[in-house]
Design a protein around this motif. Structure first.
Motif, PDB file in Angstrom:
ATOM      1  N   THR A 130      10.353 -12.324   0.558  1.00 28.17           N
ATOM      2  CA  THR A 130       9.525 -12.311  -0.651  1.00 28.17           C
ATOM      3  C   THR A 130       9.779 -11.055  -1.462  1.00 28.17           C
ATOM      4  O   THR A 130       9.839 -11.097  -2.679  1.00 28.17           O
ATOM      5  CB  THR A 130       8.032 -12.406  -0.275  1.00 28.17           C
ATOM      6  OG1 THR A 130       7.836 -13.636   0.433  1.00 28.17           O
ATOM      7  CG2 THR A 130       7.141 -12.384  -1.492  1.00 28.17           C
ATOM      8  N   VAL A 131       9.939  -9.913  -0.799  1.00 25.63           N
ATOM      9  CA  VAL A 131      10.192  -8.648  -1.486  1.00 25.63           C
ATOM     10  C   VAL A 131      11.675  -8.359  -1.433  1.00 25.63           C
ATOM     11  O   VAL A 131      12.273  -8.314  -0.361  1.00 25.63           O
ATOM     12  CB  VAL A 131       9.387  -7.496  -0.839  1.00 25.63           C
ATOM     13  CG1 VAL A 131       9.709  -6.175  -1.517  1.00 25.63           C
ATOM     14  CG2 VAL A 131       7.893  -7.787  -0.901  1.00 25.63           C
ATOM     15  N   PRO A 186      -6.716  -8.018  -3.419  1.00 25.73           N
ATOM     16  CA  PRO A 186      -5.493  -8.828  -3.459  1.00 25.73           C
ATOM     17  C   PRO A 186      -5.664 -10.223  -4.053  1.00 25.73           C
ATOM     18  O   PRO A 186      -4.792 -10.700  -4.766  1.00 25.73           O
ATOM     19  CB  PRO A 186      -5.058  -8.899  -1.999  1.00 25.73           C
ATOM     20  CG  PRO A 186      -5.592  -7.637  -1.402  1.00 25.73           C
ATOM     21  CD  PRO A 186      -6.911  -7.406  -2.098  1.00 25.73           C
ATOM     22  N   HIS A 187      -6.795 -10.893  -3.790  1.00 25.78           N
ATOM     23  CA  HIS A 187      -6.947 -12.260  -4.316  1.00 25.78           C
ATOM     24  C   HIS A 187      -7.024 -12.279  -5.845  1.00 25.78           C
ATOM     25  O   HIS A 187      -6.553 -13.215  -6.482  1.00 25.78           O
ATOM     26  CB  HIS A 187      -8.144 -12.983  -3.674  1.00 25.78           C
ATOM     27  CG  HIS A 187      -9.478 -12.500  -4.116  1.00 25.78           C
ATOM     28  ND1 HIS A 187     -10.080 -11.382  -3.591  1.00 25.78           N
ATOM     29  CD2 HIS A 187     -10.318 -12.981  -5.061  1.00 25.78           C
ATOM     30  CE1 HIS A 187     -11.253 -11.194  -4.171  1.00 25.78           C
ATOM     31  NE2 HIS A 187     -11.420 -12.142  -5.076  1.00 25.78           N
ATOM     32  N   LEU A 216       0.495 -15.721  -8.405  1.00 22.60           N
ATOM     33  CA  LEU A 216       1.272 -15.726  -7.167  1.00 22.60           C
ATOM     34  C   LEU A 216       0.649 -16.711  -6.184  1.00 22.60           C
ATOM     35  O   LEU A 216      -0.525 -17.077  -6.304  1.00 22.60           O
ATOM     36  CB  LEU A 216       1.289 -14.325  -6.551  1.00 22.60           C
ATOM     37  CG  LEU A 216       1.901 -13.222  -7.402  1.00 22.60           C
ATOM     38  CD1 LEU A 216       1.672 -11.861  -6.752  1.00 22.60           C
ATOM     39  CD2 LEU A 216       3.379 -13.476  -7.625  1.00 22.60           C
ATOM     40  N   THR A 217       1.423 -17.095  -5.194  1.00 22.32           N
ATOM     41  CA  THR A 217       0.892 -17.949  -4.139  1.00 22.32           C
ATOM     42  C   THR A 217       0.214 -17.074  -3.090  1.00 22.32           C
ATOM     43  O   THR A 217       0.432 -15.851  -3.036  1.00 22.32           O
ATOM     44  CB  THR A 217       2.009 -18.768  -3.470  1.00 22.32           C
ATOM     45  OG1 THR A 217       2.901 -17.858  -2.797  1.00 22.32           O
ATOM     46  CG2 THR A 217       2.776 -19.608  -4.485  1.00 22.32           C
ATOM     47  N   GLU A 218      -0.570 -17.702  -2.257  1.00 21.32           N
ATOM     48  CA  GLU A 218      -1.219 -16.976  -1.163  1.00 21.32           C
ATOM     49  C   GLU A 218      -0.174 -16.354  -0.246  1.00 21.32           C
ATOM     50  O   GLU A 218      -0.319 -15.223   0.211  1.00 21.32           O
ATOM     51  CB  GLU A 218      -2.139 -17.921  -0.369  1.00 21.32           C
ATOM     52  CG  GLU A 218      -2.953 -17.217   0.695  1.00 21.32           C
ATOM     53  CD  GLU A 218      -3.910 -16.177   0.129  1.00 21.32           C
ATOM     54  OE1 GLU A 218      -4.027 -15.098   0.747  1.00 21.32           O
ATOM     55  OE2 GLU A 218      -4.525 -16.423  -0.914  1.00 21.32           O
ATOM     56  N   SER A 219       0.899 -17.096   0.006  1.00 17.46           N
ATOM     57  CA  SER A 219       1.990 -16.595   0.849  1.00 17.46           C
ATOM     58  C   SER A 219       2.644 -15.360   0.222  1.00 17.46           C
ATOM     59  O   SER A 219       2.901 -14.377   0.912  1.00 17.46           O
ATOM     60  CB  SER A 219       3.022 -17.704   1.057  1.00 17.46           C
ATOM     61  OG  SER A 219       4.144 -17.208   1.736  1.00 17.46           O
ATOM     62  N   GLN A 220       2.908 -15.414  -1.094  1.00 19.51           N
ATOM     63  CA  GLN A 220       3.548 -14.277  -1.763  1.00 19.51           C
ATOM     64  C   GLN A 220       2.676 -13.025  -1.681  1.00 19.51           C
ATOM     65  O   GLN A 220       3.166 -11.962  -1.309  1.00 19.51           O
ATOM     66  CB  GLN A 220       3.834 -14.607  -3.239  1.00 19.51           C
ATOM     67  CG  GLN A 220       5.001 -15.532  -3.455  1.00 19.51           C
ATOM     68  CD  GLN A 220       5.121 -15.956  -4.897  1.00 19.51           C
ATOM     69  OE1 GLN A 220       4.143 -16.326  -5.551  1.00 19.51           O
ATOM     70  NE2 GLN A 220       6.357 -15.922  -5.401  1.00 19.51           N
ATOM     71  N   ILE A 221       1.401 -13.140  -2.019  1.00 17.36           N
ATOM     72  CA  ILE A 221       0.543 -11.954  -2.013  1.00 17.36           C
ATOM     73  C   ILE A 221       0.378 -11.417  -0.594  1.00 17.36           C
ATOM     74  O   ILE A 221       0.373 -10.208  -0.377  1.00 17.36           O
ATOM     75  CB  ILE A 221      -0.818 -12.195  -2.707  1.00 17.36           C
ATOM     76  CG1 ILE A 221      -1.517 -10.862  -3.014  1.00 17.36           C
ATOM     77  CG2 ILE A 221      -1.710 -13.092  -1.898  1.00 17.36           C
ATOM     78  CD1 ILE A 221      -0.875 -10.013  -4.055  1.00 17.36           C
ATOM     79  N   TYR A 232       4.280  -6.073   3.270  1.00 19.00           N
ATOM     80  CA  TYR A 232       5.429  -5.199   3.003  1.00 19.00           C
ATOM     81  C   TYR A 232       4.950  -3.812   2.571  1.00 19.00           C
ATOM     82  O   TYR A 232       5.453  -2.799   3.058  1.00 19.00           O
ATOM     83  CB  TYR A 232       6.325  -5.804   1.910  1.00 19.00           C
ATOM     84  CG  TYR A 232       7.564  -4.985   1.662  1.00 19.00           C
ATOM     85  CD1 TYR A 232       8.738  -5.263   2.342  1.00 19.00           C
ATOM     86  CD2 TYR A 232       7.551  -3.911   0.774  1.00 19.00           C
ATOM     87  CE1 TYR A 232       9.884  -4.502   2.141  1.00 19.00           C
ATOM     88  CE2 TYR A 232       8.682  -3.139   0.565  1.00 19.00           C
ATOM     89  CZ  TYR A 232       9.839  -3.437   1.255  1.00 19.00           C
ATOM     90  OH  TYR A 232      10.965  -2.662   1.054  1.00 19.00           O
ATOM     91  N   ILE A 233       3.973  -3.775   1.671  1.00 14.76           N
ATOM     92  CA  ILE A 233       3.453  -2.483   1.200  1.00 14.76           C
ATOM     93  C   ILE A 233       2.869  -1.697   2.362  1.00 14.76           C
ATOM     94  O   ILE A 233       3.108  -0.496   2.492  1.00 14.76           O
ATOM     95  CB  ILE A 233       2.407  -2.692   0.082  1.00 14.76           C
ATOM     96  CG1 ILE A 233       3.098  -3.198  -1.186  1.00 14.76           C
ATOM     97  CG2 ILE A 233       1.639  -1.410  -0.192  1.00 14.76           C
ATOM     98  CD1 ILE A 233       2.147  -3.635  -2.287  1.00 14.76           C
ATOM     99  N   GLU A 234       2.114  -2.365   3.213  1.00 13.89           N
ATOM    100  CA  GLU A 234       1.500  -1.679   4.358  1.00 13.89           C
ATOM    101  C   GLU A 234       2.562  -1.179   5.334  1.00 13.89           C
ATOM    102  O   GLU A 234       2.479  -0.054   5.833  1.00 13.89           O
ATOM    103  CB  GLU A 234       0.513  -2.627   5.061  1.00 13.89           C
ATOM    104  CG  GLU A 234      -0.369  -1.929   6.057  1.00 13.89           C
ATOM    105  CD  GLU A 234      -1.215  -0.817   5.442  1.00 13.89           C
ATOM    106  OE1 GLU A 234      -1.366   0.234   6.109  1.00 13.89           O
ATOM    107  OE2 GLU A 234      -1.694  -0.975   4.315  1.00 13.89           O
ATOM    108  N   THR A 235       3.564  -1.983   5.598  1.00 17.23           N
ATOM    109  CA  THR A 235       4.614  -1.622   6.547  1.00 17.23           C
ATOM    110  C   THR A 235       5.492  -0.485   6.030  1.00 17.23           C
ATOM    111  O   THR A 235       5.946   0.359   6.793  1.00 17.23           O
ATOM    112  CB  THR A 235       5.498  -2.848   6.859  1.00 17.23           C
ATOM    113  OG1 THR A 235       4.669  -3.892   7.361  1.00 17.23           O
ATOM    114  CG2 THR A 235       6.563  -2.523   7.888  1.00 17.23           C
ATOM    115  N   HIS A 236       5.731  -0.463   4.723  1.00 12.09           N
ATOM    116  CA  HIS A 236       6.619   0.530   4.105  1.00 12.09           C
ATOM    117  C   HIS A 236       5.847   1.457   3.164  1.00 12.09           C
ATOM    118  O   HIS A 236       6.350   1.855   2.120  1.00 12.09           O
ATOM    119  CB  HIS A 236       7.738  -0.184   3.333  1.00 12.09           C
ATOM    120  CG  HIS A 236       8.553  -1.094   4.170  1.00 12.09           C
ATOM    121  ND1 HIS A 236       8.254  -2.435   4.318  1.00 12.09           N
ATOM    122  CD2 HIS A 236       9.652  -0.873   4.926  1.00 12.09           C
ATOM    123  CE1 HIS A 236       9.145  -2.995   5.122  1.00 12.09           C
ATOM    124  NE2 HIS A 236       9.997  -2.078   5.513  1.00 12.09           N
TER     125      HIS A 236
END
Length: 129
Positions: free
Chosen positions: A16-17, A46-47, A55-60, A66-70
């Protein structure tokens, strides 16, 4: 096993990212993570960001993960993007300062007196004049 099955088993989902010339972006869109971070830093949940950017639920969910991990990498890049935007804004303000001053000094166009009076009244009401 048929050729179709073996092909489908080897297909990996696209992330996604992704990194584009614009920086970290959501695949298939022109939306950067830095745009989403503006909203996150402003306190949006986020919602609501999902709905704002369609965006879709999956995308967000994947973007938030990704933001949290990186977090450190994303925040460092975000700060660099903010700095560049500030420098760009300053450049154009300086470059256009004289031109904007000349425009502001021009007399009002005929027939706009009522419009200008209404605008001035609104500015005074808002404490802008």
């Amino acid at each position: 096993m048929s050729d179709i099955q073996s092909l489908s088993e080897t297909v990996t989902p696209q992330p996604t990212v992704i990194r584009t010339s614009r920086g970290l972006s959501i695949a298939g869109t022109r939306i950067t993570l830095y745009s989403l971070l503006d909203y996150l830093h402003a306190g949006w949940p986020p919602h609501l960001i999902r709905d704002e950017f369609n965006l879709t639920e999956s995308q967000i969910s994947e973007v938030m993960q990704y933001i949290e991990t990186h977090r450190d990498e994303v925040e460092t890049e975000y700060q660099a993007v903010l700095q560049q935007a500030e420098e760009n804004q300053h450049y154009w303000e300086v470059r256009n300062k004289e031109r904007l001053a000349r425009i502001a000094a021009l007399p009002p166009k005929p027939g706009q007196e009522r419009l200008r009076a209404k605008l001035q009244a609104a500015k005074e009401k808002l404490g802008m004049s």
